[in-house]
Design a protein around this motif. Structure first.
Motif: not given
Length: 833
Positions: A256-257, A259-265, A287-292, A294-300
């Motif tokens: 859920c990232r 083109a900007d690695p600092h922005i997810l949708a 998608m929320a779980e996948a983004a979470a 990514e933001l906690t060091g895992g892979s969505g």
């Protein structure tokens, strides 16, 4: 909802790892849009809220309501809000959802036009509905039909306009669409397919007056709801240079990232890696779980989602799953259609025997089984015909095994194996515990029934006791709830739920079941609570709301009681005059009564007044209660009769009238063994003998015919009455909801022998209680029609339109047939009445 799920996932995975700011456009925290329509039936905004009490303080979340983001500076990593504030970010998640699509037809912004998206939208719709009698919905999809149901519930004559050739074109096929349309039109909603809105025209006051359609029709309407789909809210992403899809949606990868690695949708604003924009809650949560992650060091790993849907639209059950339209190669259809009952089922099967998808309309009980079977991707072990045909009486649908890999809860991606593990390894002993442990069933809720089945099977396999609660809101059975209400003198559903429920607000299983119990016991507890008073009214089934049977075109039938089928000439004349004066269709029923069809809701009290004044009362044809006690003419007239069957039938019907029960009760009395009253096919039947009366119980002449069993022979009058009293009260106390006497006896351990021991030999020592309950019923009975006529507050509900009393409903249409009327079909000539 997607944003809220992300917050919960983040705080669960890594509490305190992120300092979180939430920029919300609406004036309230996240709430459940899936259940938005329930707001019209009394669910409050607080009850819809998904924001737990103390959530922000517990996790240090800065929640800013009514101050949405208006611009993103990717270089500076800041967001500017509508109030002019600048908020810095290390990671930014866009969960801006979608906006309703309003076709650019002339007049679409006329006052009186609305969308159906927020609680504020609903408040505006309800305010407008108070000033008009007709509403139109543009869009015949899921949300459009929900909106139509809301307008109809507010008393508006309702139109649905759909551009496609059928309703719910995305979810159901042509056959399912036809079945759905037929069921919805039977409720009085006008459906216009193959039609589009051409213009919305204003009246002299500047508000909506009419809407013109592409097929040449003009609908007179004072309210228009646009529900023609949604568009992703990707404006912020476009403005800051992020890639968006050709048809909209912020492009994201499996994590859920953007083109900007600092922005997810996430959610409806995002175009997933498979190129789709998803508009359902299950993909949004995934998608929320996948983004979470990514933001906690895992892979969505979000690459797609199950688009299965199960809903109740205007009271009609509809479901679709998998490849419902059979778009794959070499697919085969298995179809069951029963237009009489409004049931349509289609399964799409692959050449290799795999279940690929299906459509269910009118009966979705098998959805919880079929959807995971399709998702499993393995060949069926059961013939597909067996999965759509009605279950034989007393039988099961056959051995169907779900693999552990089958996805049961698509909202939270929970498999059957995970649910089994929660029971066997996690110690979960009921559905509520499984929900807490796995989150299964906490999304849209359509999988709760299957979860209950899996939990029950696992507990049974381990030898543990299986919970048999009425529903997820009560761990008690109906029989146990009956005793709780009786012993504790409970008088309201809310009190019962607070003191003995498991949480929530109740459902369409427990509400009418408890309503029936309260209607039976409240008068006996010294509370003369009419079923239309206060909270009781909200618990009743559809027919009980108006003390009449709703018919296919939105009109009602009126059935006065005719005890034993005996009626005087004056009574016949009265009924005939009423039917003539109101233009009603009349028919002799199988229970020896006269049914009058075609009354509008505002005519009901007028008809009742004339009937009550002539000595008639409600026949309770609308209720789960005693219907009739049919009889032959007996020894009074018949040369074969050996007892006075008419007198006994009248006595029994007057004794048990208004007795609310788990299901309807039918009875009969025959004056001799020739059995002209067909007593052995009734819930209880009496046949005269030369020495007294034989009593038969547990018969059923309906969908699964069954002869009644002989309970008592050659009984005298008092013994017969006492035994029937106890039989009925024991049934009411111990049967499950919507369980007729026949399956109740069959289910009972010991069957007829146990029943005989209880009601005749008093083996349980409860006969005195059963006698007392029946005695109180006979002493506290009141006619519901008369009681309604004497109460101005109750009478206020009997209008076609609450804001225009006395205005007839033009959607209730008839046509002549055989010298009377019948409901008019679409485009058919209308009778001049």
């Amino acid at each position: 909802m997607a944003g809220q799920r992300l917050l919960q996932a983040l705080t669960e995975r890594a509490p305190g790892a992120w300092r979180i700011t939430v920029l919300a456009e609406e004036p309230r925290p996240a709430y459940d849009r899936v259940r938005l329509t329930s707001w019209f039936s009394g669910t409050t905004a607080d009850e819809l809220s998904l924001w737990p009490a103390g959530f922000a303080d517990e996790h240090g979340i800065d929640l800013r309501l009514g101050d949405p983001a208006t611009a993103i500076d990717r270089a500076a990593r800041t967001v500017t809000t509508r109030s002019g504030r600048t908020v810095p970010y290390d990671a930014l998640v866009l969960a801006t959802g979608s906006r309703p699509f309003v076709p650019p037809v002339p007049g679409h912004d006329t006052p009186g036009c609305f969308v159906y998206r927020t609680i504020e939208d609903l408040e505006a719709i309800r305010a407008r509905a108070a000033h008009t009698g007709v509403g139109a919905v543009v869009g015949g999809g899921l949300l459009g039909l929900e909106a139509a149901g809301a307008l109809r519930a507010m008393g508006l004559r309702t139109h649905v306009v759909e551009f496609a050739p059928r309703l719910m074109a995305v979810q159901v096929d042509e056959g399912g669409g036809a079945a759905l349309r037929r069921k919805i039109e039977e409720l009085g909603v006008r459906v216009h397919t193959d039609a589009a809105a051409q213009s919305v025209d204003a009246g002299p006051d500047g508000t909506v007056r009419s809407m013109s359609l592409s097929n040449g029709e003009t609908l007179e309407t004072g309210l228009v709801v646009f529900s023609a789909g949604v568009r992703p809210r990707d404006d912020l992403a476009r403005a800051c240079g992020l890639p968006v899809g050709e048809r909209g949606g912020i492009v994201v990868d499996a994590g859920c990232r953007t083109a900007d690695p600092h922005i997810l949708a996430i959610g409806e604003c995002a175009q997933a890696a498979d190129g789709r924009v998803y508009g359902l809650v299950a993909p949004a949560y995934a998608m929320a779980e996948a983004a979470a992650a990514e933001l906690t060091g895992g892979s969505g790993t979000f690459t797609g989602a199950d688009l299965a849907t199960k809903l109740k639209l205007l009271g009609v059950d509809v479901a679709s799953f998998g490849d419902a339209h059979g778009t794959g190669e070499n697919t085969l259809d298995v179809v069951y259609a029963n237009s009489r009952d409004g049931v349509y089922k289609k399964l799409v099967v692959g050449a290799d025997g795999r279940l690929l998808g299906g459509v269910l309309v009118g009966d979705t009980d098998s959805f919880d089984l079929l959807r995971p079977l399709a998702a499993a991707g393995t060949p069926l072990t059961t013939p597909p015909e067996q999965l759509v045909l009605p279950t034989p009486a007393g039988g099961a649908p056959g051995p169907v095994t779900l693999p552990d890999s089958a996805l049961v809860c698509s909202c939270h991606n929970v498999s059957k194996g995970a649910i089994r593990a929660a029971v066997t390894e996690g110690g979960c002993a009921d559905v509520a515990a499984v929900k807490r442990c796995t989150k299964a069933g906490t999304g849209c809720g359509s999988c709760v029934k299957m979860i209950g089945t899996i939990v029950g099977d696992e507990l049974a396999a381990s030898g543990a006791e299986v919970a048999r609660g009425l529903c997820e809101h009560f761990a008690h059975t109906r029989a146990e709830l009956f005793e709780i209400v009786r012993v504790k003198k409970v008088t309201t559903f809310s009190r019962l739920l607070d003191e003995h429920g498991t949480g929530g607000e109740g459902c369409d299983v427990c509400k009418p079941a408890v309503g029936s119990i309260l209607a039976t016991l409240n008068p006996q507890l010294g509370n003369s609570v009419h079923i239309l008073d206060g909270e009781q009214a909200a618990l009743q089934d559809t027919n009980d709301h108006f003390l009449a049977n709703l018919q296919r075109n939105g009109s009602y039938s009126v059935v006065p009681r005719v005890p034993g089928g005996e009626i005087t000439p004056e009574g016949l004349i009265t009924i005939g005059e009423i039917a003539r004066d109101f233009g009603l269709y009349t028919k002799i029923t199988g229970g020896q009564r006269i049914d009058m069809f075609g009354a509008t809701v505002d005519q009901l009290p007028l008809i009742w007044r004339r009937l009550v004044d002539a000595g008639f009362e409600s026949g309770h044809a609308y209720g789960k209660s005693l219907r009739t006690v049919k009889s032959c003419v007996g020894q009074t007239w018949c040369r074969y009769g050996v007892q006075d069957s008419v007198a006994l039938a009248i006595e029994l019907e007057l004794r048990y009238r208004g007795l609310r029960s788990p299901h309807k009760i039918k009875a009969a009395v025959s004056g001799c063994a020739r059995e002209c009253a067909e007593a052995q096919s009734k819930d209880f039947g009496v046949i005269a003998t030369s020495a007294g009366w034989n009593l038969y119980v547990g018969g059923n002449g309906g969908m699964t015919p069954r002869h009644a069993d002989l309970l008592l022979t050659d009984a005298d009058h008092d013994t017969l009455i006492r035994t029937i009293d106890r039989f009925l009260m024991f049934y009411i106390r111990t049967a499950d909801r919507l369980e007729r006497t026949a399956p109740w006896i069959e289910r009972m351990e010991g069957g007829l022998d146990h029943l005989r021991a209880v009601v005749i030999d008093d083996s349980l020592g409860i006969c005195a209680e059963l006698d007392a309950l029946m005695d109180r019923h006979t002493r506290t009975y009141e006619d519901e029609w008369r009681a309604t006529l004497e109460d101005p507050e109750r009478l206020r509900r009997f209008v076609s339109f609450a804001n225009a009393p006395g205005t007839p409903d033009p959607t209730v249409r008839f046509t002549p047939e055989r010298g009377q009327i019948r409901p008019a079909r679409e485009h058919e000539a209308v009778a001049a009445l």
